[in-house]
Design an enzyme around this catalytic site. Structure first.
Site, PDB file in Angstrom:
ATOM      1  N   ASP A  61     -46.102  17.580 135.259  1.00  0.00           N
ATOM      2  CA  ASP A  61     -45.270  19.060 135.222  1.00  0.00           C
ATOM      3  C   ASP A  61     -44.650  19.278 136.301  1.00  0.00           C
ATOM      4  OD1 ASP A  61     -44.579  22.042 135.102  1.00  0.00           O
ATOM      5  OD2 ASP A  61     -46.729  22.747 133.735  1.00  0.00           O
ATOM      6  N   THR A 132     -25.569  22.024 129.455  1.00  0.00           N
ATOM      7  CA  THR A 132     -25.955  22.352 127.317  1.00  0.00           C
ATOM      8  C   THR A 132     -24.740  23.100 127.530  1.00  0.00           C
ATOM      9  OG1 THR A 132     -26.593  23.809 125.537  1.00  0.00           O
ATOM     10  CG2 THR A 132     -27.368  25.076 128.321  1.00  0.00           C
ATOM     11  N   ASP A 133     -23.596  23.574 126.518  1.00  0.00           N
ATOM     12  CA  ASP A 133     -22.317  24.094 126.331  1.00  0.00           C
ATOM     13  C   ASP A 133     -23.232  25.842 126.134  1.00  0.00           C
ATOM     14  OD1 ASP A 133     -23.582  23.893 123.864  1.00  0.00           O
ATOM     15  OD2 ASP A 133     -21.394  23.084 122.446  1.00  0.00           O
ATOM     16  N   GLU A 134     -23.907  25.799 126.146  1.00  0.00           N
ATOM     17  CA  GLU A 134     -24.623  27.452 126.300  1.00  0.00           C
ATOM     18  C   GLU A 134     -24.018  28.265 127.421  1.00  0.00           C
ATOM     19  OE1 GLU A 134     -27.748  28.546 124.052  1.00  0.00           O
ATOM     20  OE2 GLU A 134     -27.363  27.315 122.458  1.00  0.00           O
ATOM     21  N   TYR A 157     -32.670  31.183 127.450  1.00  0.00           N
ATOM     22  CA  TYR A 157     -31.903  29.991 127.368  1.00  0.00           C
ATOM     23  C   TYR A 157     -30.741  29.895 128.590  1.00  0.00           C
ATOM     24  CZ  TYR A 157     -31.111  25.966 126.101  1.00  0.00           C
ATOM     25  OH  TYR A 157     -30.183  24.131 126.887  1.00  0.00           O
ATOM     26  N   LYS A 161     -30.388  27.500 132.442  1.00  0.00           N
ATOM     27  CA  LYS A 161     -29.996  26.125 131.911  1.00  0.00           C
ATOM     28  C   LYS A 161     -28.737  26.792 132.983  1.00  0.00           C
ATOM     29  CE  LYS A 161     -30.174  22.991 130.653  1.00  0.00           C
ATOM     30  NZ  LYS A 161     -30.726  21.898 130.804  1.00  0.00           N
ATOM     31  N   ASN A 187     -27.268  18.708 119.201  1.00  0.00           N
ATOM     32  CA  ASN A 187     -27.957  17.846 118.741  1.00  0.00           C
ATOM     33  C   ASN A 187     -28.662  17.827 117.713  1.00  0.00           C
ATOM     34  OD1 ASN A 187     -28.286  15.762 122.310  1.00  0.00           O
ATOM     35  ND2 ASN A 187     -26.779  17.339 121.813  1.00  0.00           N
ATOM     36  N   LYS A 196     -35.720  23.837 115.435  1.00  0.00           N
ATOM     37  CA  LYS A 196     -34.143  24.077 115.562  1.00  0.00           C
ATOM     38  C   LYS A 196     -33.637  23.884 114.401  1.00  0.00           C
ATOM     39  CE  LYS A 196     -34.056  23.801 119.925  1.00  0.00           C
ATOM     40  NZ  LYS A 196     -35.514  22.944 120.120  1.00  0.00           N
ATOM     41  N   LEU A 197     -32.444  24.722 113.874  1.00  0.00           N
ATOM     42  CA  LEU A 197     -32.524  25.107 112.390  1.00  0.00           C
ATOM     43  C   LEU A 197     -32.089  23.877 111.128  1.00  0.00           C
ATOM     44  CD1 LEU A 197     -30.375  26.904 110.801  1.00  0.00           C
ATOM     45  CD2 LEU A 197     -27.587  25.880 110.961  1.00  0.00           C
ATOM     46  N   ASN A 256     -23.105  28.081 110.110  1.00  0.00           N
ATOM     47  CA  ASN A 256     -24.164  27.416 110.084  1.00  0.00           C
ATOM     48  C   ASN A 256     -24.711  27.531 108.218  1.00  0.00           C
ATOM     49  OD1 ASN A 256     -25.000  27.337 112.500  1.00  0.00           O
ATOM     50  ND2 ASN A 256     -25.915  29.380 112.512  1.00  0.00           N
TER      51      ASN A 256
HETATM   52  P1  NAD Z   1     -36.899  19.146 124.232  1.00  0.00           P
HETATM   53  O1  NAD Z   1     -37.561  20.981 123.387  1.00  0.00           O
HETATM   54  O2  NAD Z   1     -37.041  18.314 122.582  1.00  0.00           O
HETATM   55  O3  NAD Z   1     -37.642  18.356 125.009  1.00  0.00           O
HETATM   56  C1  NAD Z   1     -38.469  18.723 126.214  1.00  0.00           C
HETATM   57  C2  NAD Z   1     -39.246  17.962 127.252  1.00  0.00           C
HETATM   58  O4  NAD Z   1     -39.396  18.946 127.522  1.00  0.00           O
HETATM   59  C3  NAD Z   1     -40.414  17.878 126.237  1.00  0.00           C
HETATM   60  O5  NAD Z   1     -40.621  16.547 125.871  1.00  0.00           O
HETATM   61  C4  NAD Z   1     -41.281  18.414 126.795  1.00  0.00           C
HETATM   62  O6  NAD Z   1     -42.726  18.289 126.785  1.00  0.00           O
HETATM   63  C5  NAD Z   1     -40.667  18.443 128.527  1.00  0.00           C
HETATM   64  N1  NAD Z   1     -41.184  19.434 129.441  1.00  0.00           N
HETATM   65  C6  NAD Z   1     -40.890  21.066 129.227  1.00  0.00           C
HETATM   66  N2  NAD Z   1     -41.539  21.648 130.027  1.00  0.00           N
HETATM   67  C7  NAD Z   1     -41.746  20.780 131.009  1.00  0.00           C
HETATM   68  C8  NAD Z   1     -42.579  20.689 132.453  1.00  0.00           C
HETATM   69  N3  NAD Z   1     -42.842  21.599 132.473  1.00  0.00           N
HETATM   70  N4  NAD Z   1     -43.024  19.678 132.615  1.00  0.00           N
HETATM   71  C9  NAD Z   1     -42.774  18.469 132.664  1.00  0.00           C
HETATM   72  N5  NAD Z   1     -42.210  18.600 130.821  1.00  0.00           N
HETATM   73  C10 NAD Z   1     -41.380  19.349 129.791  1.00  0.00           C
HETATM   74  O7  NAD Z   1     -35.940  19.605 124.613  1.00  0.00           O
HETATM   75  P2  NAD Z   1     -34.375  18.417 123.731  1.00  0.00           P
HETATM   76  O8  NAD Z   1     -33.759  19.483 122.770  1.00  0.00           O
HETATM   77  O9  NAD Z   1     -34.772  17.197 123.996  1.00  0.00           O
HETATM   78  O10 NAD Z   1     -33.455  19.264 125.761  1.00  0.00           O
HETATM   79  C11 NAD Z   1     -33.715  17.896 126.396  1.00  0.00           C
HETATM   80  C12 NAD Z   1     -32.473  18.802 127.692  1.00  0.00           C
HETATM   81  O11 NAD Z   1     -31.037  18.570 126.827  1.00  0.00           O
HETATM   82  C13 NAD Z   1     -32.876  20.372 127.821  1.00  0.00           C
HETATM   83  O12 NAD Z   1     -32.863  20.269 129.374  1.00  0.00           O
HETATM   84  C14 NAD Z   1     -31.716  20.558 126.991  1.00  0.00           C
HETATM   85  O13 NAD Z   1     -31.111  22.126 127.955  1.00  0.00           O
HETATM   86  C15 NAD Z   1     -30.685  19.712 126.655  1.00  0.00           C
HETATM   87  N6  NAD Z   1     -29.757  20.216 125.985  1.00  0.00           N
HETATM   88  C16 NAD Z   1     -30.318  20.147 124.466  1.00  0.00           C
HETATM   89  C17 NAD Z   1     -29.693  19.953 123.957  1.00  0.00           C
HETATM   90  C18 NAD Z   1     -29.917  20.349 122.429  1.00  0.00           C
HETATM   91  O14 NAD Z   1     -28.914  20.665 120.460  1.00  0.00           O
HETATM   92  N7  NAD Z   1     -31.487  19.767 121.617  1.00  0.00           N
HETATM   93  C19 NAD Z   1     -27.974  20.248 123.790  1.00  0.00           C
HETATM   94  C20 NAD Z   1     -27.410  20.347 125.134  1.00  0.00           C
HETATM   95  C21 NAD Z   1     -28.327  19.896 126.131  1.00  0.00           C
HETATM   96  O1  DAU Z   2     -25.635  24.408 122.292  1.00  0.00           O
HETATM   97  C1  DAU Z   2     -25.775  23.599 122.689  1.00  0.00           C
HETATM   98  C2  DAU Z   2     -27.803  24.282 122.013  1.00  0.00           C
HETATM   99  O2  DAU Z   2     -28.222  23.730 121.146  1.00  0.00           O
HETATM  100  C3  DAU Z   2     -29.130  23.474 123.174  1.00  0.00           C
HETATM  101  O3  DAU Z   2     -28.901  23.459 124.447  1.00  0.00           O
HETATM  102  C4  DAU Z   2     -30.175  24.149 122.872  1.00  0.00           C
HETATM  103  O4  DAU Z   2     -31.502  23.637 123.509  1.00  0.00           O
HETATM  104  C5  DAU Z   2     -30.350  23.441 121.483  1.00  0.00           C
HETATM  105  O5  DAU Z   2     -31.535  24.830 120.610  1.00  0.00           O
HETATM  106  C6  DAU Z   2     -29.305  24.468 120.286  1.00  0.00           C
HETATM  107  O6  DAU Z   2     -29.682  26.337 120.960  1.00  0.00           O
HETATM  108  P1  DAU Z   2     -28.878  26.397 119.355  1.00  0.00           P
HETATM  109  O7  DAU Z   2     -29.373  27.417 119.398  1.00  0.00           O
HETATM  110  O8  DAU Z   2     -27.500  26.413 118.890  1.00  0.00           O
HETATM  111  O9  DAU Z   2     -30.050  25.378 118.399  1.00  0.00           O
HETATM  112  P2  DAU Z   2     -31.211  26.113 116.556  1.00  0.00           P
HETATM  113  O10 DAU Z   2     -31.570  25.090 115.827  1.00  0.00           O
HETATM  114  O11 DAU Z   2     -31.828  27.047 117.114  1.00  0.00           O
HETATM  115  O12 DAU Z   2     -29.971  27.396 115.956  1.00  0.00           O
HETATM  116  C7  DAU Z   2     -28.123  26.376 115.672  1.00  0.00           C
HETATM  117  C8  DAU Z   2     -27.620  28.036 114.753  1.00  0.00           C
HETATM  118  O13 DAU Z   2     -28.241  28.395 113.356  1.00  0.00           O
HETATM  119  C9  DAU Z   2     -27.729  29.485 115.854  1.00  0.00           C
HETATM  120  O14 DAU Z   2     -26.278  30.139 115.678  1.00  0.00           O
HETATM  121  C10 DAU Z   2     -28.666  29.904 114.959  1.00  0.00           C
HETATM  122  C11 DAU Z   2     -28.947  29.756 113.405  1.00  0.00           C
HETATM  123  N1  DAU Z   2     -30.051  29.419 113.065  1.00  0.00           N
HETATM  124  C12 DAU Z   2     -31.127  29.113 113.744  1.00  0.00           C
HETATM  125  C13 DAU Z   2     -32.726  29.366 113.363  1.00  0.00           C
HETATM  126  C14 DAU Z   2     -33.569  28.216 114.032  1.00  0.00           C
HETATM  127  C15 DAU Z   2     -30.007  30.125 111.599  1.00  0.00           C
HETATM  128  O15 DAU Z   2     -29.571  30.928 111.478  1.00  0.00           O
HETATM  129  N2  DAU Z   2     -31.745  30.403 111.629  1.00  0.00           N
HETATM  130  C16 DAU Z   2     -32.335  29.089 111.622  1.00  0.00           C
HETATM  131  O16 DAU Z   2     -33.839  29.658 111.609  1.00  0.00           O
END
Ligand code: NAD
Ligand code: DAU
Length: 353
Positions: A61, A132-134, A157, A161, A187, A196-197, A256
């Site tokens: 961790d 992230t772009d957020e 969130y 970040k 992604n 995720k959506l 969406n």
């Molecule tokens: P994810 O939630 O799928 O994976 C996160 C991983 O981190 C998991 O394997 C979890 O076990 C590990 N983790 C969480 N807390 C931990 C801790 N305290 N110690 C050690 N390990 C820990 O996330 P993801 O979607 O793969 O995102 C990875 C990174 O990319 C994140 O930093 C996220 O902010 C960033 N990111 C994600 C997206 C997206 O669309 N998913 C887009 C842009 C940036």
């Molecule tokens: O932009 C990058 C980010 O994208 C990452 O940093 C985050 O880790 C990743 O989770 C993602 O965030 P979003 O909130 O954009 O992703 P999510 O898949 O949760 O939602 C995508 C869009 O769909 C958002 O506008 C919310 C909407 N949504 C999501 C869920 C889970 C719905 O309408 N219904 C749903 O049930």
């Protein structure tokens, strides 16, 4: 070995693709995947490389400083690519502190351990923070996020970040650590946890369950295939300029509701169902609190300076993604049983969403 790279969060969605790419492409590097395996971490995501000679897994961790120090020591870590995080916006709304702990305190822990371990030659080592772009907030009047857009995080969130990004830059400025940050858009692809959506809708269509669309479904996200993000991380790690930020995106904006309709159409084709079958599952539900309207990345800098660009068109990537989820039903079953059921109940069935 040339380098010993610590990749945190390597058992998660994006991290597993980054680990796989680095293990396969760079046999001369020692790749250490450090992950505490939360609900989002899954070692099954790493089956392709688990027996590779240059791959190592550490169940740690990032809140556990002595364990981090031990990993740096035992593997002689030379560089970090930091992805470990709590990543789901909805969960950050119900439990912000979990996001402060891992995303903020965990990142500062890693910075401290790396700084101390590399103290003799800080300039020779790289701390790469994946973000992230957020952090840029929500676009309401057109335009794109560039690397100079002021931070304006809107959810717990994105606040966590943004805070971790600020700490990384503060350590570069104050202690002269070599850092780089990339901020990526949404992604999609194999291994994504079905909260995720996109994977949520694929899973629910398969089960004939409602497809919950927040608000009117008019929110816009820019989508990038996860392997293209991993390729970008490779390029930034090797060619990015110290201290710089790189935005990564797909130039691929979708509302969406349009994405969900596309998924319905593709799933009907793949499941041999009559056109329109899955669309009947679309259900508009209560909006996400503070829901950001639009994210859109300008990825010109990484394209022009580092020569990266996405390799896949969106429809091709979506098709690959659906095929992966259909071929990996057991994976989906396992990750959606147990704790996920309780989360789903609380979030979607009891009126939170
Ligand atoms: P994810 O939630 O799928 O994976 C996160 C991983 O981190 C998991 O394997 C979890 O076990 C590990 N983790 C969480 N807390 C931990 C801790 N305290 N110690 C050690 N390990 C820990 O996330 P993801 O979607 O793969 O995102 C990875 C990174 O990319 C994140 O930093 C996220 O902010 C960033 N990111 C994600 C997206 C997206 O669309 N998913 C887009 C842009 C940036
Ligand atoms: O932009 C990058 C980010 O994208 C990452 O940093 C985050 O880790 C990743 O989770 C993602 O965030 P979003 O909130 O954009 O992703 P999510 O898949 O949760 O939602 C995508 C869009 O769909 C958002 O506008 C919310 C909407 N949504 C999501 C869920 C889970 C719905 O309408 N219904 C749903 O049930």
């Amino acid at each position: 070995m040339e380098k010993a790279i610590l990749i945190t969060g390597g058992a998660g969605f994006i991290g597993s693709h980054v680990v796989q790419l680095f293990v396969e492409k760079y046999p001369q590097y020692r790749i250490v995947n450090l992950d505490c395996l939360t609900y989002a971490g899954n070692l099954e995501n790493l089956k392709a490389v688990e027996h590779a000679a240059n791959y190592f897994f550490e169940k740690v961790d990032i809140l556990d400083v002595p364990a981090l120090e031990d990993v740096f020591q035992r593997h002689g870590i030379t560089d970090v690519i930091h992805l470990a995080a709590e990543s789901h916006v909805d969960r950050s709304i119900s439990d912000p502190l979990a996001f402060v702990r891992t995303n903020v305190i965990g990142t500062v822990n890693l910075l401290n351990v790396a700084k101390a371990f590399w103290a003799e030659a800080l300039a020779e080592h790289l701390f790469y923070h994946v973000s992230t772009d957020e952090v840029y907030g929500s676009l309401h009047d057109g335009g794109f996020f560039t690397e100079t857009t002021p931070y304006d995080p809107q959810s717990p969130y994105s606040a966590s970040k943004a805070s971790s990004d600020h700490f990384v830059r503060a350590y570069a400025n104050t202690y002269k650590m070599r850092t780089v940050i990339s901020n990526c858009s949404n992604n999609y692809g194999p291994n994504q946890f079905p909260e995720k959506l996109i994977p949520l809708c694929i899973h629910n269509i398969k089960q004939g369950k409602p497809l919950p669309i927040y608000g009117k479904g008019e929110n816009v996200r820019d989508w990038l295939y996860v392997v293209d993000h991993a390729r970008a991380i490779d390029v930034v790690f090797h060619q990015g300029k110290t201290g710089e930020t790189y935005n990564i995106g797909g130039f691929n904006e979708w509302q969406n509701i349009a994405i969900v309709r596309l998924l319905c159409q593709k799933m009907d084709e793949k499941l041999g169902q009559a056109p329109g079958t899955s669309e009947q599952l679309i259900t508009f539900v209560k909006d996400r609190a503070g829901h950001d309207l639009r994210y859109a990345i300008d990825a010109t800098k990484i394209q022009q300076e580092l020569g990266w660009e996405p390799s896949l068109q969106f429809e091709e990537g979506i098709s690959l993604t659906i095929d992966w989820y259909l071929a990996n039903e057991e994976w989906l079953e396992r990750v959606t049983s147990g704790a996920y059921q309780a989360y789903y109940e609380a979030h979607y069935m009891k009126g939170e969403a």
